[in-house]
Design a protein around this motif. Structure first.
Motif, mmCIF file in Angstrom:
data_model
loop_
_atom_site.group_PDB
_atom_site.id
_atom_site.type_symbol
_atom_site.label_atom_id
_atom_site.label_comp_id
_atom_site.label_asym_id
_atom_site.label_seq_id
_atom_site.Cartn_x
_atom_site.Cartn_y
_atom_site.Cartn_z
ATOM 1 N N HIS A 21 0.828 -1.212 0.000
ATOM 2 C CA HIS A 21 0.000 0.000 0.000
ATOM 3 C C HIS A 21 0.859 1.257 0.000
ATOM 4 N N ALA A 22 1.956 1.261 0.761
ATOM 5 C CA ALA A 22 2.822 2.432 0.828
ATOM 6 C C ALA A 22 3.489 2.707 -0.517
ATOM 7 N N VAL A 23 3.960 1.659 -1.198
ATOM 8 C CA VAL A 23 4.563 1.846 -2.529
ATOM 9 C C VAL A 23 3.520 2.408 -3.489
ATOM 10 N N ASP A 24 2.328 1.836 -3.486
ATOM 11 C CA ASP A 24 1.280 2.298 -4.402
ATOM 12 C C ASP A 24 0.828 3.726 -4.097
ATOM 13 N N ALA A 25 0.912 4.131 -2.837
ATOM 14 C CA ALA A 25 0.538 5.499 -2.442
ATOM 15 C C ALA A 25 1.699 6.470 -2.625
ATOM 16 N N ARG A 26 2.869 5.964 -3.024
ATOM 17 C CA ARG A 26 4.074 6.781 -3.181
ATOM 18 C C ARG A 26 4.461 7.434 -1.847
ATOM 19 N N ASP A 27 4.214 6.726 -0.744
ATOM 20 C CA ASP A 27 4.482 7.218 0.603
ATOM 21 C C ASP A 27 5.823 6.671 1.077
ATOM 22 N N VAL A 28 6.879 7.415 0.787
ATOM 23 C CA VAL A 28 8.240 6.974 1.066
ATOM 24 C C VAL A 28 8.460 6.748 2.561
ATOM 25 N N THR A 29 7.906 7.600 3.393
ATOM 26 C CA THR A 29 8.052 7.452 4.846
ATOM 27 C C THR A 29 7.412 6.150 5.316
ATOM 28 N N ALA A 30 6.229 5.836 4.791
ATOM 29 C CA ALA A 30 5.547 4.598 5.175
ATOM 30 C C ALA A 30 6.295 3.366 4.666
ATOM 31 N N VAL A 31 6.902 3.448 3.477
ATOM 32 C CA VAL A 31 7.703 2.325 2.974
ATOM 33 C C VAL A 31 8.854 2.063 3.943
ATOM 34 N N GLY A 44 16.814 -7.728 -7.682
ATOM 35 C CA GLY A 44 17.580 -8.498 -8.654
ATOM 36 C C GLY A 44 19.029 -8.637 -8.236
ATOM 37 N N ASP A 45 19.943 -8.333 -9.169
ATOM 38 C CA ASP A 45 21.369 -8.478 -8.905
ATOM 39 C C ASP A 45 22.013 -7.207 -8.374
ATOM 40 N N ALA A 46 21.238 -6.146 -8.172
ATOM 41 C CA ALA A 46 21.795 -4.888 -7.678
ATOM 42 C C ALA A 46 22.239 -5.037 -6.225
ATOM 43 N N ALA A 47 23.161 -4.196 -5.823
ATOM 44 C CA ALA A 47 23.631 -4.204 -4.437
ATOM 45 C C ALA A 47 22.478 -3.864 -3.503
ATOM 46 N N PRO A 48 22.454 -4.451 -2.316
ATOM 47 C CA PRO A 48 21.379 -4.146 -1.366
ATOM 48 C C PRO A 48 21.386 -2.670 -0.964
ATOM 49 N N VAL A 49 20.203 -2.152 -0.719
ATOM 50 C CA VAL A 49 20.037 -0.817 -0.158
ATOM 51 C C VAL A 49 19.860 -1.042 1.339
ATOM 52 N N ARG A 50 20.746 -0.479 2.168
ATOM 53 C CA ARG A 50 20.761 -0.772 3.607
ATOM 54 C C ARG A 50 20.516 0.464 4.457
ATOM 55 N N GLY A 51 19.670 0.296 5.462
ATOM 56 C CA GLY A 51 19.416 1.349 6.438
ATOM 57 C C GLY A 51 18.226 2.217 6.058
ATOM 58 N N ALA A 52 17.573 2.747 7.075
ATOM 59 C CA ALA A 52 16.345 3.526 6.867
ATOM 60 C C ALA A 52 16.556 4.726 5.951
ATOM 61 N N ASP A 53 17.647 5.475 6.146
ATOM 62 C CA ASP A 53 17.893 6.664 5.316
ATOM 63 C C ASP A 53 18.110 6.272 3.855
ATOM 64 N N ALA A 54 18.875 5.215 3.624
ATOM 65 C CA ALA A 54 19.136 4.774 2.247
ATOM 66 C C ALA A 54 17.863 4.241 1.594
ATOM 67 N N ILE A 55 17.033 3.535 2.353
ATOM 68 C CA ILE A 55 15.769 3.022 1.811
ATOM 69 C C ILE A 55 14.849 4.176 1.438
ATOM 70 N N ARG A 56 14.767 5.198 2.325
ATOM 71 C CA ARG A 56 13.950 6.385 1.998
ATOM 72 C C ARG A 56 14.457 7.061 0.732
ATOM 73 N N ALA A 57 15.761 7.260 0.632
ATOM 74 C CA ALA A 57 16.344 7.923 -0.542
ATOM 75 C C ALA A 57 16.095 7.106 -1.808
ATOM 76 N N PHE A 58 16.281 5.793 -1.716
ATOM 77 C CA PHE A 58 16.060 4.935 -2.881
ATOM 78 C C PHE A 58 14.623 5.058 -3.385
ATOM 79 N N PHE A 59 13.653 4.929 -2.474
ATOM 80 C CA PHE A 59 12.252 4.974 -2.901
ATOM 81 C C PHE A 59 11.824 6.378 -3.322
ATOM 82 N N ARG A 60 12.401 7.393 -2.717
ATOM 83 C CA ARG A 60 12.097 8.761 -3.156
ATOM 84 C C ARG A 60 12.501 8.914 -4.629
ATOM 85 N N ASP A 61 13.700 8.422 -4.973
ATOM 86 C CA ASP A 61 14.158 8.486 -6.365
ATOM 87 C C ASP A 61 13.341 7.570 -7.267
ATOM 88 N N ALA A 62 13.117 6.326 -6.837
ATOM 89 C CA ALA A 62 12.421 5.346 -7.671
ATOM 90 C C ALA A 62 10.978 5.747 -7.942
#
Length: 153
Positions: A21-31, A44-62
């Motif tokens: 639901h958070a991804v579909d709502a584009r709610d980066v904080t909730a993700v 996939g084969d990409a390097a893992p995204v680690r830590g809350a700040d990096a996950i927020r940044a990744f989804f904000r961009d994605a």
């Protein structure tokens, strides 16, 4: 009114649903809130995204990228989740999913078959994703379009 008590399995299914639901709502904080503070996600084969700040940044961009787009829409349908408990505070889950993606200006909808392999941790009575591996197993396109919300005056 207080919520009824839930089982650990129900809580795990809930966090898996909240992520979708958070991804579909584009709610980066909730993700990001679906993950432990040191959680990780792999695509996939990409390097893992680690830590809350990096996950927020990744989804904000994605979620602002043209392929999914802030002016697009998606729906993730999660199903067939199998949960295995590895003690009192650790579990693993595998979930099948189908996602539908549209973007403004694109006359096609992209459909994807997904598999999520999760490791979950329970902290202070709350289950969260400690590690998620996102695998796309198939992809197809069909005609489709984003319907933008209209304001009512």
């Amino acid at each position: 009114m207080a919520s009824p008590p839930t089982s650990d399995r129900d809580q795990i299914l809930e966090i898996i649903g909240r992520y979708a639901h958070a991804v579909d709502a584009r709610d980066v904080t909730a993700v990001a809130a679906c993950f432990t503070p040191d959680g990780a996600i792999e695509f996939g084969d990409a390097a893992p995204v680690r830590g809350a700040d990096a996950i927020r940044a990744f989804f904000r961009d994605a979620l602002q990228a043209p392929r999914m787009g802030a002016q697009g829409a998606s729906t993730h349908l999660m199903a067939n989740t199998v949960v295995t408990f590895d003690g009192d505070a650790s579990a693993s889950a595998t979930t099948s999913a189908v996602s539908f993606h549209t973007a403004v200006g694109r006359a096609t909808m992209v459909l994807r078959g997904l598999r999520y392999d999760d490791t979950l941790a329970q902290t202070d009575g709350t289950w969260l994703l400690a590690h998620r591996r996102h695998t796309c197993t198939w992809e197809a396109s069909t005609p489709g379009a984003t319907i933008l919300p209209t304001s009512v005056t």
